[in-house]
Design a protein around this motif. Structure first.
Motif, short mmCIF file in Angstrom:
data_model
loop_
_atom_site.label_atom_id
_atom_site.label_comp_id
_atom_site.label_asym_id
_atom_site.label_seq_id
_atom_site.Cartn_x
_atom_site.Cartn_y
_atom_site.Cartn_z
N SER A 91 20.80 -15.20 -44.73
CA SER A 91 21.85 -15.46 -43.75
C SER A 91 23.19 -15.51 -44.47
N ASN A 92 24.24 -15.05 -43.81
CA ASN A 92 25.57 -15.14 -44.42
C ASN A 92 26.63 -15.05 -43.33
N PHE A 93 27.70 -15.80 -43.50
CA PHE A 93 28.78 -15.76 -42.52
C PHE A 93 30.06 -16.29 -43.15
N CYS A 94 31.19 -15.93 -42.53
CA CYS A 94 32.50 -16.34 -43.02
C CYS A 94 32.83 -17.74 -42.50
N THR A 127 34.80 -19.72 -30.33
CA THR A 127 34.21 -18.62 -31.07
C THR A 127 32.79 -18.96 -31.52
N PHE A 128 32.57 -20.23 -31.89
CA PHE A 128 31.27 -20.61 -32.46
C PHE A 128 30.51 -21.65 -31.63
N GLY A 129 31.18 -22.28 -30.65
CA GLY A 129 30.50 -23.35 -29.95
C GLY A 129 30.93 -23.53 -28.51
N ARG A 130 30.23 -24.43 -27.84
CA ARG A 130 30.52 -24.76 -26.44
C ARG A 130 30.06 -26.19 -26.18
N ASP A 131 30.37 -26.69 -24.99
CA ASP A 131 29.92 -28.03 -24.58
C ASP A 131 30.29 -29.08 -25.62
N PHE A 132 31.58 -29.15 -25.94
CA PHE A 132 32.06 -30.10 -26.94
C PHE A 132 32.10 -31.51 -26.37
N TYR A 158 22.56 -23.25 -38.96
CA TYR A 158 22.05 -22.50 -37.82
C TYR A 158 22.58 -21.06 -37.81
N PHE A 159 23.88 -20.88 -38.04
CA PHE A 159 24.47 -19.55 -37.93
C PHE A 159 23.92 -18.62 -39.01
N THR A 160 23.81 -17.33 -38.65
CA THR A 160 23.25 -16.34 -39.58
C THR A 160 24.17 -15.17 -39.84
N ASP A 161 25.25 -15.02 -39.05
CA ASP A 161 26.20 -13.94 -39.29
C ASP A 161 27.54 -14.32 -38.67
N SER A 162 28.54 -13.47 -38.88
CA SER A 162 29.91 -13.80 -38.48
C SER A 162 30.24 -13.44 -37.03
N THR A 163 29.22 -13.14 -36.23
CA THR A 163 29.47 -13.08 -34.79
C THR A 163 29.44 -14.49 -34.20
N TYR A 164 28.69 -15.40 -34.86
CA TYR A 164 28.52 -16.79 -34.41
C TYR A 164 27.95 -16.85 -32.98
N ALA A 165 27.31 -15.76 -32.57
CA ALA A 165 26.78 -15.70 -31.20
C ALA A 165 25.42 -16.35 -31.08
N GLY A 166 24.72 -16.49 -32.18
CA GLY A 166 23.39 -17.08 -32.16
C GLY A 166 22.96 -17.39 -33.58
N GLY A 167 21.68 -17.59 -33.76
CA GLY A 167 21.20 -17.89 -35.10
C GLY A 167 19.80 -18.46 -35.05
N ARG A 168 19.48 -19.24 -36.07
CA ARG A 168 18.19 -19.93 -36.12
C ARG A 168 18.35 -21.17 -36.99
N LEU A 169 17.58 -22.17 -36.73
CA LEU A 169 17.63 -23.39 -37.54
C LEU A 169 17.06 -23.09 -38.92
N HIS A 170 17.84 -23.39 -39.96
CA HIS A 170 17.35 -23.18 -41.32
C HIS A 170 17.94 -24.24 -42.25
N THR A 187 25.75 -24.72 -30.00
CA THR A 187 26.04 -23.32 -30.31
C THR A 187 26.14 -22.53 -29.01
N ASN A 188 26.79 -21.39 -29.07
CA ASN A 188 27.04 -20.62 -27.85
C ASN A 188 25.77 -20.13 -27.17
N ASP A 189 24.70 -19.96 -27.94
CA ASP A 189 23.43 -19.53 -27.34
C ASP A 189 22.58 -20.72 -26.88
N LEU A 190 23.11 -21.94 -27.03
CA LEU A 190 22.42 -23.17 -26.64
C LEU A 190 21.12 -23.38 -27.42
N GLY A 191 21.03 -22.77 -28.59
CA GLY A 191 19.84 -22.95 -29.41
C GLY A 191 19.85 -24.23 -30.22
N ALA A 192 21.04 -24.73 -30.54
CA ALA A 192 21.14 -25.90 -31.41
C ALA A 192 22.36 -26.73 -31.06
N SER A 193 22.35 -27.98 -31.48
CA SER A 193 23.49 -28.87 -31.30
C SER A 193 23.83 -29.52 -32.63
#
Length: 227
Positions: A91-94, A127-132, A158-170, A187-193
């Motif tokens: 995984s990598n992101f800016c 860009t990276f989150g929602r429901d603050f 959680y994030f895996t790339d620089s779209t910040y649109a989704g990811g996985r817990l790691h 997160t924007n995909d509601l996968g994690a908080s």
């Protein structure tokens, strides 16, 4: 003839442009037991590695686990580094990395890969989150949620790339979560908080849990204003 020469010259310029090497930046190994940034009114130590954020003193977006790599593109006057974090699992992101989180004796040259446009886009929280938990520039894990430690695991990333649109817990935190934590955003995909908890030594740690672990406790009307 002049037209032919012009076409040839244009072709040479295009070829030269496509062959130009990327701008080189320095890549370093990350370290653990990082001091929390005093410039952001934080005190204490981050055991696992330096916080990754959307800007200097911004929202925590993860942790640059000790022993991974970070490409430094720019450095702010308060010594936050903007660049690409490279996780051990690929995984990598800016993001922005807090000061004192790098072993500066491990530098090597790599191609740049994080643009000024990405930095500007990242500075806006939607860009990276929602429901603050609160309006922009306020809140800090203000919504207290109950946690079932036997059913919920904490992860540093959680994030895996620089779209910040989704990811996985790691990058699991490796310690049992306490009974409560402070909710910050999802997160924007509601996968994690993202939540804050205290570890066994009393240090405040920011980490991700599956949103499903706490979703039933989150109030209606969470904040989705951008900044």
């Amino acid at each position: 003839m002049r037209r032919l020469l012009a076409v040839l010259a244009a072709g040479l310029l295009t070829a030269a442009a496509t062959q130009l090497p990327s701008y080189a930046v320095n890549q370093y190994t990350t370290v653990g037991n990082v001091p929390k940034p005093v410039a952001c009114n934080n005190h204490g130590t981050i055991p696992a590695g330096g916080w990754l954020a959307n800007k200097s003193c911004g929202y925590v977006m993860g942790t640059a686990i000790a022993g991974t790599r970070f490409d430094v593109h720019t450095t702010t006057p308060t010594n936050f580094h903007f660049g690409r974090w490279r996780a051990g699992d690929g995984s990598n992101f800016c993001a922005f990395l807090v000061p004192s989180a790098l072993d500066l004796g491990t530098g090597s040259s790599v191609a740049d890969s994080c643009s000024a446009d990405t930095s500007e886009r990242l500075s806006h929280r939607r860009t990276f989150g929602r429901d603050f938990d609160a309006a922009p520039h306020t809140g800090n894990g203000a919504i207290i949620v109950r946690i079932n430690p036997s059913a919920c695991t904490g992860y540093y990333n959680y994030f895996t790339d620089s779209t910040y649109a989704g990811g996985r817990l790691h990058d699991p935190a490796g310690f049992a979560l306490p009974a409560t934590g402070g909710y910050r955003y999802s997160t924007n995909d509601l996968g994690a908080s993202m939540i804050r908890v205290d570890d066994a030594s009393g240090e405040t740690i920011w980490l991700f849990v599956a949103r499903s672990c706490i979703a039933g406790q989150l109030p209606a009307g969470l904040n989705n204003q951008n900044d």
